[in-house]
Design a protein around this motif. Structure first.
Motif, PDB file in Angstrom:
ATOM      1  N   TYR A  33      16.461  10.940  29.799  1.00 16.25           N
ATOM      2  CA  TYR A  33      17.666  10.714  28.156  1.00 16.25           C
ATOM      3  C   TYR A  33      18.660   9.224  28.309  1.00 16.25           C
ATOM      4  N   GLU A  34      19.638   9.594  29.189  1.00 18.34           N
ATOM      5  CA  GLU A  34      20.190   8.386  29.751  1.00 18.34           C
ATOM      6  C   GLU A  34      19.431   6.823  30.049  1.00 18.34           C
ATOM      7  N   ASN A  35      18.550   7.285  30.049  1.00 16.42           N
ATOM      8  CA  ASN A  35      17.229   6.005  30.719  1.00 16.42           C
ATOM      9  C   ASN A  35      17.120   5.594  29.102  1.00 16.42           C
ATOM     10  N   ILE A  36      16.242   6.202  28.813  1.00 17.81           N
ATOM     11  CA  ILE A  36      16.342   6.223  26.865  1.00 17.81           C
ATOM     12  C   ILE A  36      17.310   5.727  26.267  1.00 17.81           C
ATOM     13  N   ARG A  37      18.457   5.658  26.390  1.00 17.72           N
ATOM     14  CA  ARG A  37      20.077   5.320  25.805  1.00 17.72           C
ATOM     15  C   ARG A  37      20.025   4.038  26.095  1.00 17.72           C
ATOM     16  N   GLU A  43      23.446   0.835  25.692  1.00 14.00           N
ATOM     17  CA  GLU A  43      24.665   1.316  25.583  1.00 14.00           C
ATOM     18  C   GLU A  43      24.228   2.922  27.522  1.00 14.00           C
ATOM     19  N   TYR A  44      24.851   2.594  28.223  1.00 17.75           N
ATOM     20  CA  TYR A  44      25.327   3.287  29.204  1.00 17.75           C
ATOM     21  C   TYR A  44      25.903   5.236  28.350  1.00 17.75           C
ATOM     22  N   ARG A  45      25.241   6.083  28.561  1.00 25.69           N
ATOM     23  CA  ARG A  45      25.937   6.828  27.963  1.00 25.69           C
ATOM     24  C   ARG A  45      25.266   8.254  28.603  1.00 25.69           C
ATOM     25  N   SER A  46      26.279   9.268  29.617  1.00 24.54           N
ATOM     26  CA  SER A  46      25.354  10.401  29.943  1.00 24.54           C
ATOM     27  C   SER A  46      24.830  11.228  29.484  1.00 24.54           C
ATOM     28  N   ALA A  47      24.403  12.036  30.069  1.00 27.17           N
ATOM     29  CA  ALA A  47      23.322  13.363  28.837  1.00 27.17           C
ATOM     30  C   ALA A  47      24.571  14.256  28.810  1.00 27.17           C
ATOM     31  N   ILE A  48      25.554  14.125  29.683  1.00 27.02           N
ATOM     32  CA  ILE A  48      26.088  15.913  29.314  1.00 27.02           C
ATOM     33  C   ILE A  48      28.007  14.550  29.863  1.00 27.02           C
ATOM     34  N   GLU A  49      28.646  14.249  28.364  1.00 29.90           N
ATOM     35  CA  GLU A  49      30.370  14.189  28.440  1.00 29.90           C
ATOM     36  C   GLU A  49      30.998  15.391  27.790  1.00 29.90           C
ATOM     37  N   VAL A  50      32.345  15.879  28.530  1.00 29.18           N
ATOM     38  CA  VAL A  50      33.062  16.003  28.368  1.00 29.18           C
ATOM     39  C   VAL A  50      34.625  15.428  28.246  1.00 29.18           C
ATOM     40  N   THR A  51      35.305  15.365  26.973  1.00 26.93           N
ATOM     41  CA  THR A  51      36.626  14.683  26.501  1.00 26.93           C
ATOM     42  C   THR A  51      37.735  15.601  26.102  1.00 26.93           C
ATOM     43  N   GLU A  52      38.332  15.396  26.324  1.00 30.04           N
ATOM     44  CA  GLU A  52      39.920  16.370  25.520  1.00 30.04           C
ATOM     45  C   GLU A  52      39.658  16.543  24.258  1.00 30.04           C
ATOM     46  N   GLU A  54      36.092  16.631  22.271  1.00 31.90           N
ATOM     47  CA  GLU A  54      35.210  17.247  22.557  1.00 31.90           C
ATOM     48  C   GLU A  54      33.906  17.864  23.292  1.00 31.90           C
ATOM     49  N   ILE A  55      32.810  18.037  23.691  1.00 33.41           N
ATOM     50  CA  ILE A  55      31.666  17.808  24.019  1.00 33.41           C
ATOM     51  C   ILE A  55      30.547  17.797  23.955  1.00 33.41           C
ATOM     52  N   LYS A  56      29.845  16.516  24.919  1.00 38.59           N
ATOM     53  CA  LYS A  56      28.500  16.421  24.303  1.00 38.59           C
ATOM     54  C   LYS A  56      27.603  16.647  24.456  1.00 38.59           C
ATOM     55  N   ILE A  57      26.716  16.866  24.673  1.00 33.10           N
ATOM     56  CA  ILE A  57      24.923  17.810  25.298  1.00 33.10           C
ATOM     57  C   ILE A  57      24.182  16.694  25.174  1.00 33.10           C
ATOM     58  N   PHE A  58      23.441  15.501  25.556  1.00 35.47           N
ATOM     59  CA  PHE A  58      22.505  14.993  24.643  1.00 35.47           C
ATOM     60  C   PHE A  58      22.774  13.994  23.376  1.00 35.47           C
ATOM     61  N   ASP A  59      22.500  14.617  22.044  1.00 33.41           N
ATOM     62  CA  ASP A  59      23.639  13.787  21.020  1.00 33.41           C
ATOM     63  C   ASP A  59      23.792  14.807  20.042  1.00 33.41           C
ATOM     64  N   TYR A  60      24.141  16.412  19.832  1.00 35.53           N
ATOM     65  CA  TYR A  60      25.228  16.807  19.929  1.00 35.53           C
ATOM     66  C   TYR A  60      26.154  17.654  20.701  1.00 35.53           C
ATOM     67  N   GLU A  61      26.947  17.158  19.625  1.00 30.98           N
ATOM     68  CA  GLU A  61      28.843  17.233  19.947  1.00 30.98           C
ATOM     69  C   GLU A  61      29.421  18.741  19.679  1.00 30.98           C
ATOM     70  N   ILE A  62      29.992  18.928  20.498  1.00 35.20           N
ATOM     71  CA  ILE A  62      30.600  20.056  19.229  1.00 35.20           C
ATOM     72  C   ILE A  62      32.197  19.784  19.955  1.00 35.20           C
ATOM     73  N   GLU A  63      32.902  20.204  19.311  1.00 34.06           N
ATOM     74  CA  GLU A  63      34.527  20.029  18.975  1.00 34.06           C
ATOM     75  C   GLU A  63      35.227  20.708  19.643  1.00 34.06           C
TER      76      GLU A  63
END
Length: 64
Positions: A33-37, A43-52, A54-63
């Motif tokens: 996924y990271e290499n496809i992005r 753009e470099y985007r991690s497969a799993i991102e956690v911010t204050e 939201e949580i992003k897992i692949f293309d899904y966003e959880i607020e």
């Protein structure tokens, strides 16, 4: 060794192999996924991102 201990070791071995295969599979999907992005969108985007907020897992966003 007792029969129960042999059964325990065998089930531990099988469970660890299954867990290892699942872990390697999920890790491989994340790297792909990271290499496809990176190649497809530039753009470099991690497969799993956690911010204050939201949580992003692949293309899904959880607020939160």
């Amino acid at each position: 060794m007792s029969k129960n201990f042999k059964i325990f070791l065998r089930s531990l071995y099988i469970s660890s192999v299954v867990f290892f295969c699942l872990f390697i599979g999920i890790y491989g999907i994340s790297k792909a996924y990271e290499n496809i992005r990176l190649i497809g969108f530039g753009e470099y985007r991690s497969a799993i991102e956690v911010t204050e907020t939201e949580i992003k897992i692949f293309d899904y966003e959880i607020e939160r």
